[in-house]
Design a protein around this motif. Structure first.
Motif, short mmCIF file in Angstrom:
data_model
loop_
_atom_site.label_atom_id
_atom_site.label_comp_id
_atom_site.label_asym_id
_atom_site.label_seq_id
_atom_site.Cartn_x
_atom_site.Cartn_y
_atom_site.Cartn_z
N ILE A 35 0.84 -1.20 0.00
CA ILE A 35 0.00 0.00 0.00
C ILE A 35 0.87 1.24 0.00
O ILE A 35 1.82 1.34 0.79
CB ILE A 35 -0.93 0.00 1.24
N TYR A 36 0.55 2.20 -0.88
CA TYR A 36 1.27 3.46 -0.98
C TYR A 36 0.45 4.41 -1.85
O TYR A 36 -0.25 3.97 -2.76
CB TYR A 36 2.65 3.21 -1.64
N ASP A 37 0.56 5.68 -1.62
CA ASP A 37 -0.13 6.67 -2.45
C ASP A 37 0.71 6.94 -3.69
O ASP A 37 1.48 7.90 -3.75
CB ASP A 37 -0.37 7.95 -1.65
N VAL A 38 0.58 6.10 -4.70
CA VAL A 38 1.42 6.18 -5.90
C VAL A 38 1.08 7.41 -6.75
O VAL A 38 1.97 8.05 -7.29
CB VAL A 38 1.26 4.91 -6.76
N ASP A 39 -0.19 7.73 -6.86
CA ASP A 39 -0.58 8.84 -7.74
C ASP A 39 -0.60 10.20 -7.04
O ASP A 39 -0.90 11.22 -7.66
CB ASP A 39 -1.94 8.56 -8.40
N GLY A 40 -0.26 10.24 -5.76
CA GLY A 40 -0.12 11.50 -5.05
C GLY A 40 -1.41 12.25 -4.76
O GLY A 40 -1.39 13.45 -4.49
N ASP A 41 -2.55 11.54 -4.76
CA ASP A 41 -3.83 12.22 -4.52
C ASP A 41 -4.27 12.18 -3.06
O ASP A 41 -5.34 12.65 -2.71
CB ASP A 41 -4.92 11.64 -5.42
N GLY A 42 -3.43 11.62 -2.19
CA GLY A 42 -3.76 11.55 -0.77
C GLY A 42 -4.45 10.27 -0.34
O GLY A 42 -4.67 10.05 0.85
N ALA A 52 -0.73 -14.44 -13.40
CA ALA A 52 0.56 -13.95 -13.91
C ALA A 52 0.55 -12.46 -14.18
O ALA A 52 0.92 -12.01 -15.26
CB ALA A 52 0.94 -14.74 -15.17
N MET A 53 0.12 -11.69 -13.18
CA MET A 53 0.08 -10.23 -13.34
C MET A 53 0.48 -9.54 -12.06
O MET A 53 0.35 -10.10 -10.97
CB MET A 53 -1.33 -9.78 -13.68
N VAL A 54 0.93 -8.31 -12.22
CA VAL A 54 1.11 -7.40 -11.09
C VAL A 54 0.25 -6.18 -11.40
O VAL A 54 0.40 -5.55 -12.45
CB VAL A 54 2.58 -6.98 -10.92
N LEU A 55 -0.69 -5.91 -10.51
CA LEU A 55 -1.67 -4.85 -10.77
C LEU A 55 -1.58 -3.73 -9.75
O LEU A 55 -1.52 -3.97 -8.54
CB LEU A 55 -3.08 -5.42 -10.76
N LEU A 56 -1.61 -2.52 -10.26
CA LEU A 56 -1.77 -1.32 -9.45
C LEU A 56 -3.25 -1.02 -9.42
O LEU A 56 -3.90 -0.97 -10.48
CB LEU A 56 -1.02 -0.15 -10.09
N HIS A 57 -3.81 -0.88 -8.23
CA HIS A 57 -5.22 -0.51 -8.08
C HIS A 57 -5.26 0.89 -7.48
O HIS A 57 -4.81 1.10 -6.35
CB HIS A 57 -5.95 -1.49 -7.16
N GLU A 58 -5.76 1.85 -8.24
CA GLU A 58 -5.80 3.23 -7.77
C GLU A 58 -7.07 3.49 -6.96
O GLU A 58 -8.18 3.26 -7.43
CB GLU A 58 -5.73 4.19 -8.94
N ASN A 59 -6.86 3.97 -5.76
CA ASN A 59 -7.95 4.28 -4.85
C ASN A 59 -8.74 5.47 -5.42
O ASN A 59 -8.17 6.53 -5.65
CB ASN A 59 -7.36 4.65 -3.49
N PRO A 60 -10.05 5.30 -5.66
CA PRO A 60 -10.85 6.37 -6.26
C PRO A 60 -11.30 7.43 -5.26
O PRO A 60 -12.00 8.37 -5.63
CB PRO A 60 -12.06 5.62 -6.82
N GLY A 61 -10.92 7.29 -4.00
CA GLY A 61 -11.32 8.25 -2.98
C GLY A 61 -12.50 7.72 -2.18
O GLY A 61 -13.14 6.75 -2.56
N PRO A 62 -12.78 8.38 -1.05
CA PRO A 62 -13.79 7.86 -0.12
C PRO A 62 -15.19 7.70 -0.70
O PRO A 62 -15.90 6.78 -0.34
CB PRO A 62 -13.79 8.87 1.03
N ASP A 63 -15.58 8.56 -1.61
CA ASP A 63 -16.94 8.48 -2.16
C ASP A 63 -17.15 7.28 -3.07
O ASP A 63 -18.26 6.78 -3.20
CB ASP A 63 -17.29 9.76 -2.91
N LEU A 64 -16.08 6.79 -3.71
CA LEU A 64 -16.20 5.69 -4.66
C LEU A 64 -15.45 4.43 -4.22
O LEU A 64 -15.38 3.46 -4.97
CB LEU A 64 -15.67 6.13 -6.03
N ALA A 65 -14.91 4.44 -3.02
CA ALA A 65 -14.05 3.33 -2.56
C ALA A 65 -14.77 2.00 -2.44
O ALA A 65 -14.14 0.95 -2.47
CB ALA A 65 -13.41 3.69 -1.23
N ARG A 66 -16.10 1.98 -2.34
CA ARG A 66 -16.84 0.73 -2.19
C ARG A 66 -17.02 -0.02 -3.52
O ARG A 66 -17.41 -1.17 -3.52
CB ARG A 66 -18.22 0.99 -1.58
N GLY A 67 -16.70 0.60 -4.63
CA GLY A 67 -16.79 -0.08 -5.93
C GLY A 67 -15.46 -0.72 -6.30
O GLY A 67 -14.51 -0.73 -5.53
#
Length: 153
Positions: A48-55, A67-82
């Motif tokens: 876990i790390y803030d890769v995109d710098g959005d907080g 056979a993958m390595v995936l970055l999952h970008e956190n969409p923020g608190p309003d959309l985090a449940r999706g």
């Protein structure tokens, strides 16, 4: 002596369970599970790390069977449940049996420079996936992969 240790262990377990069975503690009070991606098989570790710098903390996961390595970008608190947006950051490497993946900040400036991966099960290699375009970590073309010891199989 074995019987005494077994008896003690069972008594301790009974004490713990009886203390938790009065409804005072509910699993949801501690952790509510939420799946951010269920499209692949074998999620084997998360960093876990803030890769995109959005907080918001983003996740990195190795998917051993897929056979993958995936970055999952956190969409923020309003959309985090999706489901979260994902990017395959393999950087052109053929990844088999990816066991681990970790973010690294080599120059200690607080920004991710690369991801290191380790594979297993007759494909033992260590890969480095460089974030060549730090302003666009969610773009697969921003990641360039190389094997640190390509002769190891």
């Amino acid at each position: 002596m074995k019987t005494n240790i077994k008896t003690l262990a069972l008594c301790l377990l009974g004490t713990v369970l009886s203390g938790c069975s009065d409804g005072e503690y509910v699993q949801a009070d501690y952790w509510v599970m939420h799946t951010i991606d269920d499209h692949f098989e074998g999620a084997d570790g998360v960093d876990i790390y803030d890769v995109d710098g959005d907080g918001d903390d983003d996740t990195l996961s190795s998917w051993e069977e897929s056979a993958m390595v995936l970055l999952h970008e956190n969409p923020g608190p309003d959309l985090a449940r999706g489901h979260w947006a994902r990017t395959n950051i393999g950087g052109g490497l053929e990844l088999r049996k990816v066991e681990d993946a970790r973010y690294i900040d080599l120059n200690r400036d607080g920004k991710v420079d690369a991801v290191v991966t380790a594979t297993e099960k007759h494909s033992e290699k260590v890969g480095m996936h460089w974030l060549a375009r730090s302003h666009a970590p969610g773009d697969a073309k921003s990641w360039v992969g190389t094997w640190l010891a390509p002769e190891v199989n």
